[in-house]
Write a protein that holds these residues in place. Structure first.
Motif, PDB file in Angstrom:
ATOM      1  N   VAL A  85       1.187  11.435  -1.225  1.00 51.00           N
ATOM      2  CA  VAL A  85       1.250   9.973  -1.229  1.00 51.00           C
ATOM      3  C   VAL A  85       2.699   9.553  -1.416  1.00 51.00           C
ATOM      4  O   VAL A  85       3.395  10.055  -2.283  1.00 51.00           O
ATOM      5  N   LYS A  86       3.161   8.631  -0.521  1.00 51.14           N
ATOM      6  CA  LYS A  86       4.505   8.074  -0.656  1.00 51.14           C
ATOM      7  C   LYS A  86       4.369   6.664  -1.205  1.00 51.14           C
ATOM      8  O   LYS A  86       3.500   5.911  -0.823  1.00 51.14           O
ATOM      9  N   ASP A  87       5.257   6.298  -2.122  1.00 49.21           N
ATOM     10  CA  ASP A  87       5.234   4.971  -2.724  1.00 49.21           C
ATOM     11  C   ASP A  87       6.384   4.146  -2.176  1.00 49.21           C
ATOM     12  O   ASP A  87       7.554   4.496  -2.350  1.00 49.21           O
ATOM     13  N   SER A 127       0.823  -1.192   0.000  1.00 49.66           N
ATOM     14  CA  SER A 127       0.000   0.000   0.000  1.00 49.66           C
ATOM     15  C   SER A 127       0.860   1.247   0.000  1.00 49.66           C
ATOM     16  O   SER A 127       2.008   1.226   0.430  1.00 49.66           O
ATOM     17  N   LYS A 128       0.305   2.307  -0.488  1.00 50.02           N
ATOM     18  CA  LYS A 128       0.981   3.592  -0.436  1.00 50.02           C
ATOM     19  C   LYS A 128       0.722   4.218   0.927  1.00 50.02           C
ATOM     20  O   LYS A 128      -0.225   3.880   1.610  1.00 50.02           O
ATOM     21  N   GLU A 129       1.569   5.120   1.327  1.00 49.45           N
ATOM     22  CA  GLU A 129       1.447   5.787   2.610  1.00 49.45           C
ATOM     23  C   GLU A 129       0.928   7.195   2.382  1.00 49.45           C
ATOM     24  O   GLU A 129       1.422   7.925   1.525  1.00 49.45           O
ATOM     25  N   VAL A 130      -0.082   7.574   3.119  1.00 55.11           N
ATOM     26  CA  VAL A 130      -0.641   8.919   3.008  1.00 55.11           C
ATOM     27  C   VAL A 130       0.161   9.841   3.918  1.00 55.11           C
ATOM     28  O   VAL A 130       0.375   9.553   5.090  1.00 55.11           O
TER      29      VAL A 130
END
Length: 93
Positions: A87-89, A54-57
């Protein structure tokens, strides 16, 4: 259905009721009924497994210029902090 068919069915029902009411037909239970015996054996199930990436908000603030009215009705730009959402990937900044 037509009225003729409904009339015939009504006459049949009345005749059956009369036969039971007069004792011409008599129904007696000759044997007790029973539910079937059922043996159930089961093993516990297993929930499916998932691997979720999941990506991090990212929520923070940044400085930006916005127009703010002055008391003398003129507008000046003032620096204020406003919310920022990103959004961090995969843990990247």
């Amino acid at each position: 259905m037509s009225r003729k068919v409904l009339g015939i069915l009504a006459v049949i029902v009345v005749i059956v009721i009369i036969l039971f009411a007069t004792g011409f037909w008599d129904v007696n239970q000759t044997e007790e009924g029973a539910l079937p015996d059922v043996d159930v054996s089961a093993e516990g199930g297993e929930l499916p497994a998932f691997d979720v990436d999941s990506k991090e908000v990212v929520v923070g603030t940044t400085e930006t210029n916005v127009e703010v009215p002055d008391v003398d009705i003129s507008t000046d730009e003032t620096q204020v902090e406003v919310p920022v959402v990103g959004v961090k990937d995969n843990g990247e900044e």
